[in-house]
Design an enzyme around this catalytic site. Sequence first.
Site, mmCIF file in Angstrom:
data_model
loop_
_atom_site.group_PDB
_atom_site.id
_atom_site.type_symbol
_atom_site.label_atom_id
_atom_site.label_comp_id
_atom_site.label_asym_id
_atom_site.label_seq_id
_atom_site.Cartn_x
_atom_site.Cartn_y
_atom_site.Cartn_z
ATOM 1 C CG ASP A 1 -1.659 1.244 1.490
ATOM 2 O OD1 ASP A 1 -1.633 2.121 0.601
ATOM 3 O OD2 ASP A 1 -2.311 1.366 2.545
ATOM 4 C CE LYS B 1 -2.036 6.909 -2.884
ATOM 5 N NZ LYS B 1 -2.443 5.959 -1.863
ATOM 6 C CD GLU C 1 -5.147 3.692 -2.542
ATOM 7 O OE1 GLU C 1 -6.042 4.483 -2.202
ATOM 8 O OE2 GLU C 1 -3.966 4.040 -2.736
ATOM 9 C CG ASP D 1 -9.459 5.034 1.062
ATOM 10 O OD1 ASP D 1 -8.997 5.597 2.068
ATOM 11 O OD2 ASP D 1 -8.752 4.439 0.227
#
Length: 759
Positions: free
Chosen positions: A197, A259, A360, A382
């Site tokens: 992850d 990211k 994800e 999320d």
Amino acid sequence: MEGPNDKRGGGRRPVGLAVRLSYGTIDELVERFAVNISRGGVFIRTRDPKPVGTPLHLELRLAGGEAAIRGEGVVRWIQAEAPAAHPRRAPGMGIQFTRLDDASRALVERMVELKERRGLAPGVVAPAPIAARPDGTPAPTRAPSPRATPAPAPAQAELAAPHRVEQVAAGPARVELGLPATPQPVARPSRAIVGIDLGTTNSCAAVVKDGRPYVIPSREGHNTVPSIVALNARHRVVVGHLAKAQLLTNPKATVSGAKRLIGRAWDTPVVQEIRAKFPYEIVPGDDGVAAVRLGEETVTLEQISALVLREVRDVAQNHLREEVNRAVITVPAYYNERQRAAVRHAAALAGLQVERILNEPTAAALAYAYGRHLNQRVLVYDLGGGTFDASVLELSDNVYEVVSTGGDTFLGGVDFDNRIVDRLLARWEETTGAPFPGEDRVALSRVVDAAERAKCALSERSEYPVSLPYLALRDGEPVGLEALLTRDELVALAAPLVDRTLDVCREVLLAKGLGTKDIDEVLLVGGQSRMPLVHEKVAAFFGRAPSHAVHPDEAVAIGAALLAHSLGSAEGVVLIDVLPMSIGIGLPGGRVKKIIERNTPLPARKQYGLSTTRDGQTEFELAVFQGESGAAAECEYLGTLRLEGLPPGPRGMVKIAVGFELGAECLLTVTARELNTGREVRAVMSAREGAAAARRKLEQGGGAEAAKAETGNFPAPDPAARLQAAAAAAGGDEDPVPTSTGALGGLLRKLFGRRTEAR
Ligand code: AMP
């Protein structure tokens, strides 16, 4: 010719000066050398001071030889002999800094801050220096200003011996950072495949061992590695916890949140917004993509992510005691093609072979349902550090089908922190009657850090005292910030943000004609979803409490590990994904025509025809964008398709079939075939031309010849109709696009039944 004592130092070759100090560590240096330093310069004890005006390449080194402070300076005054009050004190020279690199500047700042905390204001600690003119006569002493002065403060501390001053060759004190620059080919694929992850805030690896998935602990005993890379005071690149440790003291040389930037063009609105918020420098890299400055180097976000991946890989190798060079890596569902390709590249730089790129939410669903033979429709909520994502998945045994997805790339934990920061800064103004010194990055970072701590603590308790002593100096007095934050206050600040996440959920459901009652379970993932307010609001919105079956921080890595495990086992899983954002082509006037709509199930194909607009035209250009807006400026530029080597012919007579093909992992391939002769023409996806250039061309109506061709030949008013007409006239047929997720999912289920292969 200038004499050796030229005071200005202009035009003189700098002298290299390396000073070996007696301190073994940076902490010791900060603690004991701070009195010798001000923001403006440093006092160096030496029996052999350089003449006033000498320009220097300066390097202060620790006892072990590592550089701690490096930059350029000029000798501003010399203390030729010991002052009468301190006969044992060695002579020395005061050096004014003219340039320091970021890490050194941050270290100086840390030392000055320490001095201030001890009540020694910079620049006022010193007895008046015995200054010398170039000719050696004493210069009039200047009264030091109470604020940071450019003149260096001489030492207060009694040191046994002068520092060891070494003359070194002149030249820029630049050290290569040794960042990964080329992909590391995997010679022998490892037995182990880990799930990774790669998170905004933290990253982690998980693995399945003896049938049990678990997150691999890092060296420091944590389950996650902070996704942070920094240049430390010794000019070394540090990653993870070490990098996080200097976030407060050296924010400019500490890169977090890579990211959010990776694979993005520099001149996009998203990058410009992030630029304004982040303390480190974001610059245009080669190819017009966003990059960052680390020390004196421009570093790509792929390199930054590669360092994080390498750290995670090392953690896995140490734990498993075997080589690990294969991984399943997760990315946000909304990542476009360039971002996915950038993650693959980062992995290659880290010596990892990517077996799958996994979305994800799908990973979270795998962590929830793998091996449980469920038949449910779930919503994955999320909420991480920087972004929010909501996805609806239909789970049927071992088929995981995403049916709708959406999100907000600017909604995450940092926004909650920022609300608290605003609250704390307002409190500062109330108590001090003055605005917060926002230009003091270190002070601001301390407030941001305290805000995040308060937020997390308030997930467990009803109030939290914020105490930040010595934040700034006012009239020579240290001023701090004290505030008691309550959970009720936080709820009031955060409620509008949580409501925004629910708006996204509503929209994601609506896109498929679903209501909250159609959802069997809500899975909460991402650190920010631990907030009790999120639980409450989600429960009220869906009319049911969210599931506690998955760990908010670990579910994504666990899901990736389970997929990795399924690749090598007979218990395959089928993952069916949708396109998270529409893909389209640029039209004249800066518009975008959607070719494949968002939420189209993958894999998907679309083909259409184009024809030339000029006699003898031998090449076409077609800009490809991704996003929901009809304006190119608001979409992500993916690249330009260039069709070269067309057979020259009259306008409209040369026809080209263009095909968009999206793989199961959302990777886009664009192909082109010239229909008159039946031969394939070369199609080049070029990401070299930056987004700005592509958009400019489109705005001028000149660049996208393919789009012109379409308008020129088929001037129907509606762009969609024009495209259809173009397709028909050019003989390029509209290939069937799988339009029904249910149909595809059903087909796969029929085909594979219970035992299926992961794609
Ligand atoms: P992630 O990107 O999923 O690691 O999420 C990181 C975000 O979760 C950061 O903004 C954290 O401040 C936030 N976070 C972590 N733990 C908690 C907690 N207990 N309560 C509220 N927010 C949290």
